[in-house]
Design a protein around this motif. Structure first.
Motif, PDB file in Angstrom:
ATOM      1  N   ASP A  56      -4.511   6.156   1.030  1.00 44.39           N
ATOM      2  CA  ASP A  56      -4.308   4.869   1.701  1.00 44.39           C
ATOM      3  C   ASP A  56      -4.878   3.818   0.756  1.00 44.39           C
ATOM      4  O   ASP A  56      -6.037   3.437   0.848  1.00 44.39           O
ATOM      5  CB  ASP A  56      -5.005   4.840   3.055  1.00 44.39           C
ATOM      6  CG  ASP A  56      -4.762   3.524   3.814  1.00 44.39           C
ATOM      7  OD1 ASP A  56      -4.116   2.622   3.232  1.00 44.39           O
ATOM      8  OD2 ASP A  56      -5.228   3.402   4.953  1.00 44.39           O
ATOM      9  N   LYS A  63       0.816  -1.203   0.000  1.00 41.54           N
ATOM     10  CA  LYS A  63       0.000   0.000   0.000  1.00 41.54           C
ATOM     11  C   LYS A  63       0.855   1.261   0.000  1.00 41.54           C
ATOM     12  O   LYS A  63       1.954   1.281   0.544  1.00 41.54           O
ATOM     13  CB  LYS A  63      -0.932   0.020   1.218  1.00 41.54           C
ATOM     14  CG  LYS A  63      -2.189  -0.818   1.066  1.00 41.54           C
ATOM     15  CD  LYS A  63      -3.172  -0.512   2.184  1.00 41.54           C
ATOM     16  CE  LYS A  63      -4.546  -1.080   1.872  1.00 41.54           C
ATOM     17  NZ  LYS A  63      -5.523  -0.673   2.917  1.00 41.54           N
ATOM     18  N   LYS A  85       0.695   4.913   1.526  1.00 38.64           N
ATOM     19  CA  LYS A  85      -0.019   5.645   2.568  1.00 38.64           C
ATOM     20  C   LYS A  85       0.582   7.036   2.721  1.00 38.64           C
ATOM     21  O   LYS A  85       1.777   7.183   2.948  1.00 38.64           O
ATOM     22  CB  LYS A  85       0.049   4.889   3.894  1.00 38.64           C
ATOM     23  CG  LYS A  85      -0.629   3.515   3.859  1.00 38.64           C
ATOM     24  CD  LYS A  85      -0.594   2.848   5.232  1.00 38.64           C
ATOM     25  CE  LYS A  85      -1.293   1.498   5.186  1.00 38.64           C
ATOM     26  NZ  LYS A  85      -1.338   0.838   6.514  1.00 38.64           N
TER      27      LYS A  85
END
Length: 569
Positions: free
Chosen positions: A185, A176, A178
């Motif tokens: 996110d 991911k 972020k």
């Protein structure tokens, strides 16, 4: 070894440079004296301190190892998209007509050329190439040439399952991006480093393996019993399945963990931490060298380019089959995307230009890209020439030009004007590839992206930079690498930066020294020749071999010099 005399055709380039504490000798001056020498001496020596400087022979990079010119195929069948209903400059969607022409081209025997007249075409799907002997040809990348306008990104138009493995991998490992400050996110985009609106890939191939359960071993053709780095002749245990002209792949696996012989061959006796991907996948080759068989004499096989590494009981290797396309060309096009913002690193929407995979002996030339996330991405290919490339626009791109899991690529005269995270990228498992005479205009970077990339060359490159302030004076992070920790170090041995020209546009007064940084690189790099409109110092970690900083090399290009010497012989 590659030397400058009667043994010039031997396969690697070795300099014995011995420097005194008080006198600096130009390596290029030594090269010139060696090239003019007729006394048959094998090495270049200045009798001072003992110092053995090894440089790979990069001269085999490019289409047919640089031994054939890229010319129009006179025996081709021309398929004009106009004959299928694609008319330039009519402001109508040309997708169906162009796909119809491309589909028909895939049924034609022999070489085929899909031609575009000058003018603008609107396309809302991917142009996929999955056959050999095909050229996509326009009338040039300039204002009076052929413009292909793609108004939608791959995240919308890609309806195929081709990248499902990558999608599953990203979610399985919770990859991911972020950034709470800008409300991000989200999982990495599969288009961050894969896919293109022109997409070259042999059917049923995997450009990059991600999931272990999908791994399938290629056919093992023969075990290689003996080979010496730089040689063109190797020995196999059984040559019965090998014929002249075969395109095969030499695979080095690491099945001995952290102390494996091929790991040592890539990185030497470094004290840097070797990432886990070097030993967690013993059934995947760690180094791959696609090559062509030139001759078979008993159990001795002559290959078309120098062997990357020794082969012996400690560093085993074998010939594998390799599924690939050949003689694929893309030329004379301007690929345009709409203007727009980039929402974050690794979450690109997929305004990617060309994605070239599984190609041996191909080319991309005279192509421009406007507002691309990544102009040109490559994987799983060998012996491709990419020339006269231009990328520009306002979108902040991820990659300018990305070379990943490729061998013997030549990228010449590429100009990257738009801002990018990674401008000129030597990515995972790339070997013996060359960026030549490239120019970066907007905070450009030389990205050595970890993943066992090694023996690559940045040659006679030009960079326009804005220096940054610090307590230690102005600096610029030129070798700005990436790559996950499991693929570190930043690169393997003998990555070379030769004769760099740097223009400091601002950030340093004319009398200030600018520090050129490489903070997360790899062992045994070579930085030879760096000059420009300021005085420079190089701070590269780990420490490389450094020579001729603030000096312009007498022979600008190492690749062209080596190639000229080889072909002249």
């Amino acid at each position: 070894m590659y030397t400058f005399d009667r043994k010039l055709l031997t396969r690697e380039f070795k300099l014995h440079v011995r420097l005194s504490m008080h006198t600096t000798f130009s390596i290029m001056a030594l090269l010139i004296s060696a090239s003019l020498s007729a006394n048959g001496s094998e090495d270049i020596e200045v009798l001072q301190n003992k110092e053995n400087i090894f440089l790979p022979d990069y001269s085999y990079a490019g289409y047919h190892n640089g031994e054939k010119k890229i010319v129009a195929n006179v025996d081709t069948t021309n398929i004009d998209v106009v004959n299928y209903g694609a008319f330039p400059n009519d402001h109508k969607d040309d997708t169906k007509a162009i796909l119809k022409a491309l589909d028909f081209a895939h049924t034609v025997k022999g070489h085929v050329t899909v031609t575009f007249p000058k003018g603008r075409f609107i396309i809302k799907d991917i142009l996929k190439i999955n056959r050999s002997d095909i050229t996509i040809s326009g009338k040039g990348m300039g204002a009076s040439g052929t413009q292909l306008y793609f108004p939608m990104p791959l995240s919308i138009i890609d309806k195929t399952p081709t990248l499902n493995e990558l999608r599953d991998y990203l979610r399985l490992h919770n990859k991911k991006q972020k950034d709470p400050e800008i409300y991000i996110d989200d999982y990495f985009s599969e288009y961050s480093w894969s896919g293109g609106v022109i997409w070259v890939q042999k059917e049923n191939t995997r450009p990059v393996p991600y999931l272990k359960e999908l791994d399938k071993q290629p056919q093992k053709i023969s075990v290689i019993s003996k080979g010496k780095r730089g040689d063109l002749t190797i020995e196999v245990t059984d040559a019965g399945g090998i014929s002249k002209g075969d395109v095969l792949r030499i695979d080095w696996h690491n099945k001995k963990g952290k102390k494996g012989g091929i790991v040592n061959a890539i990185y030497g006796n470094t004290d840097q931490i070797i990432g886990s991907h070097h030993f967690d996948f013993p059934n995947r080759p760690l180094v791959m060298q696609p090559t062509q068989v030139k001759s078979v004499k008993g159990n001795k096989i002559e290959i078309s380019d120098p062997l990357l590494h020794d082969i012996n009981s400690n560093i085993p290797a074998h010939f594998s089959s390799w599924e690939h396309l050949k003689e694929v060309g893309i030329e004379g096009l301007s690929i345009h995307f709409p203007t727009g913002d980039t929402y974050g690193h690794h979450i690109e929407q997929g305004f990617n230009g060309i994605y070239l995979t599984s190609v041996f002996n191909g080319w991309i030339r005279d192509v421009s890209f406007n507002n691309a996330d990544s102009a040109l991405l490559t994987e799983n290919s060998g012996n491709v020439t990419i020339s006269n490339i231009r990328s520009y626009g306002t979108r902040f791109g991820h990659y300018g030009i990305h070379l990943g899991s490729v061998h013997n690529f030549l990228v010449e005269d590429a100009k990257i004007l738009n801002p990018t995270v990674h401008t000129f990228s030597m990515n995972t498992k790339s070997t013996k590839s060359v960026f030549l005479r490239g120019v970066g205009f907007t905070q450009p970077t030389l990205d050595q992206h970890a993943g066992a990339n090694h023996q690559n060359l940045y040659d006679n490159m030009t960079f326009h930079i804005e220096a940054k302030p610090s307590e230690d004076g102005p600096y610029y992070d030129l070798w700005f690498g990436g790559g996950a920790g499991y693929w570190q170090p930043g690169h393997g041995r003998y990555n070379t930066t030769w004769n760099s020209k740097i223009f400091v546009e601002s950030g340093a007064d004319s009398d200030e020294t600018v520090r050129i940084l490489g903070q997360t690189e790899g062992p045994d790099a070579r930085v030879i020749g760096m000059y420009g409109n300021r005085k420079f110092e190089v701070e590269h970690n780990p420490s490389p071999y450094i020579s001729d900083i603030n000096s312009k090399m007498a022979i600008p290009s190492l690749y062209e010099y080596q190639k000229q010497q080889r072909l002249n012989k």
